[in-house]
Design an enzyme around this catalytic site. Structure first.
Site, short mmCIF file in Angstrom:
data_model
loop_
_atom_site.label_atom_id
_atom_site.label_comp_id
_atom_site.label_asym_id
_atom_site.label_seq_id
_atom_site.Cartn_x
_atom_site.Cartn_y
_atom_site.Cartn_z
CG ASN A 70 -19.83 -8.04 -10.68
OD1 ASN A 70 -17.87 -8.24 -11.42
ND2 ASN A 70 -19.87 -9.71 -9.65
CG ASP B 221 -5.93 -6.41 -2.34
OD1 ASP B 221 -5.58 -7.72 -3.02
OD2 ASP B 221 -6.17 -6.24 -1.80
CG PHE C 22 -11.68 -7.06 -6.31
CD1 PHE C 22 -12.97 -6.98 -6.19
CD2 PHE C 22 -10.90 -6.56 -6.62
CE1 PHE C 22 -12.95 -8.09 -7.52
CE2 PHE C 22 -11.24 -7.00 -8.41
CZ PHE C 22 -12.39 -8.10 -8.78
CG ASP D 98 -15.34 -5.13 -1.72
OD1 ASP D 98 -14.04 -5.57 -1.44
OD2 ASP D 98 -16.34 -6.09 -1.70
CB CYS E 17 -4.05 -13.14 -2.26
SG CYS E 17 -5.72 -12.92 -2.18
NE ARG F 276 -4.00 -2.21 2.96
CZ ARG F 276 -3.89 -3.22 3.57
NH1 ARG F 276 -2.94 -3.32 4.92
NH2 ARG F 276 -4.01 -4.63 2.91
#
Length: 405
Positions: A287, A309, A239, A260, A349, A223
């Site tokens: 979405n 992300d 996101f 989000d 991730c 970040r």
């Protein structure tokens, strides 16, 4: 040498696996078990020639039959053993996190020798998740030691909250639940929200209802890297969850739009922006796939920096190919929406999406978008989530910043 523990003999393949650094024994690799035990007990793991490989928790309910906690035949699994482990974990964070120790991951499962255990520190509150039976059986010892060791180092603990509300516990024969852990001297009546500061930005963390433990600490320095690029930019943060990337960007950006699909997440992100007095940011509940698709159809050029992300699109090898399509779709759309000279931050991730595969996907997306990628940074998770070589599951976060050329 008979150490008094049941003995599990494993295949040559598993022997190579363990000697290469891994610490899991799958049920299909077990050749023989000598001795009686209960699930969660300590067993010794041996080669076919009877040589010692390690000791760990056994569980017949799990495909991961043994989770090794030590490869030292001199270890005895008493309170002193767990105290050493806790001290190693805490002192490591004090060293690598420095002034950021106030909110960090204290225990990162296998990477710290605690299979299936996650403990995040949010100021004076510890939030724990226990995903293996063996660790669950000794968690009170670990929790007491964490409180003691932290207090000795000048960091008192007010409460421990368990986020054991995940289905993967069923694979270990454990029930799902969440709640404060009733340890002597600790509180069980807190609101479930705690304030933290990261990179100079204040956040309200909901550790009872938020995702996982309530806040994603692993992207802390990624970040900060985004904020270096965002100065004067029009930023789209996809996101956004509770707004961490968006808020870091908003400290220097012209304007930030945070998106989000979760209204709860957006509400918390909006609160976090207000905590910091930020007015150059707006929030959209949508979405992300649909928003990017619509923006592409309208040939919009609203942003010169896009941050992607997403949550893990895959949690198993069997769905990795489908996940790759999802990653490519959002990255391709983002590349098409950005002007030449614009910037893209993108990550995955999931450890089931290895770096090589993620990079192939990005290269393919760039080719389809008819752009080139100028790499600015390649990053991973912060050091409080250490990568243990030989244990690929600990090497999960891929993070890239590019300029579109």
């Amino acid at each position: 040498m008979d150490r008094g523990y049941p003995r599990v003999t494993v295949s040559k393949k598993c022997e190579r696996f363990i000697k290469g650094g891994h610490i899991w024994v799958y049920h299909v690799e077990i050749k023989e078990i000598d001795g009686s035990y209960e699930n969660g007990d300590i067993v010794d793991v041996l080669t076919e020639k009877g040589r010692y490989l390690g000791s760990g928790y056994i569980n017949d309910s799990s495909k991961i039959r043994v989770r090794i906690i030590s490869k030292n035949a001199n270890d005895r699994f008493d309170t002193a053993f767990y105290r050493r482990r806790v001290e190693y974990a805490v002192d490591y964070r004090l060293t690598v996190m420095g002034e950021d120790f106030s909110s960090c991951r204290l225990i990162f499962g296998e990477a710290d020798g605690f299979p299936g255990l996650t403990v995040d520190k949010f100021e004076n509150v510890l939030v724990a998740q226990v995903l293996s039976l063996g660790t669950d059986r000794v968690k009170e010892t670990i929790f007491r030691l964490l409180v003691d060791v932290l207090k000795e180092r000048g960091y008192p603990v007010d409460a421990i909250y368990e986020r054991n509300d995940v289905k993967v516990r069923e694979l270990e024969g454990l029930r799902e639940y969440k709640g404060f852990y009733p340890l002597d001297g600790l509180r069980t009546d807190l609101s479930g929200e705690v304030g933290i500061t990261e990179n100079g930005i204040r956040y309200a963390v909901d550790y009872i209802n938020g995702q996982k433990t309530g806040f994603f600490l692993d992207q802390k320095y990624n970040r900060r890297a985004v904020a270096k690029i965002a100065k004067g930019k029009r930023v789209l943060d996809c996101f956004t969850h509770t707004g961490a990337f968006a808020l870091n960007a908003a400290t220097v950006a012209e304007h930030v739009t945070a998106v989000d699909i979760s209204q709860t997440a957006i509400d918390m992100a909006r609160r976090n922006a207000a905590l910091n007095g930020m007015t150059n940011i707006d929030f959209v509940t949508a979405n992300v796939f649909e928003l990017l698709t619509q923006a592409e159809k309208e040939h919009r050029r609203d942003w010169d920096f896009i941050i992607l992300d997403p949550p893990a699109f895959t949690k198993s090898r069997s769905t990795a190919r489908a996940a790759q399509r999802g990653y490519k779709e959002i990255n391709l759309k983002a590349m098409k929406l950005l002007p030449r000279g614009g910037y893209l931050a993108t990550c995955s991730c999931s450890h089931f999406m290895p770096d090589e595969q993620f990079c192939r996907m990005l290269y393919s997306a760039a080719a389809d978008a008819n752009v080139s990628l100028r790499q600015i940074e390649c990053r991973q998770q912060s050091a409080d989530h250490p990568i243990l070589w030989g244990v690929e599951e600990t090497d999960y976060l891929k993070f890239y910043i590019f300029q579109i050329v």
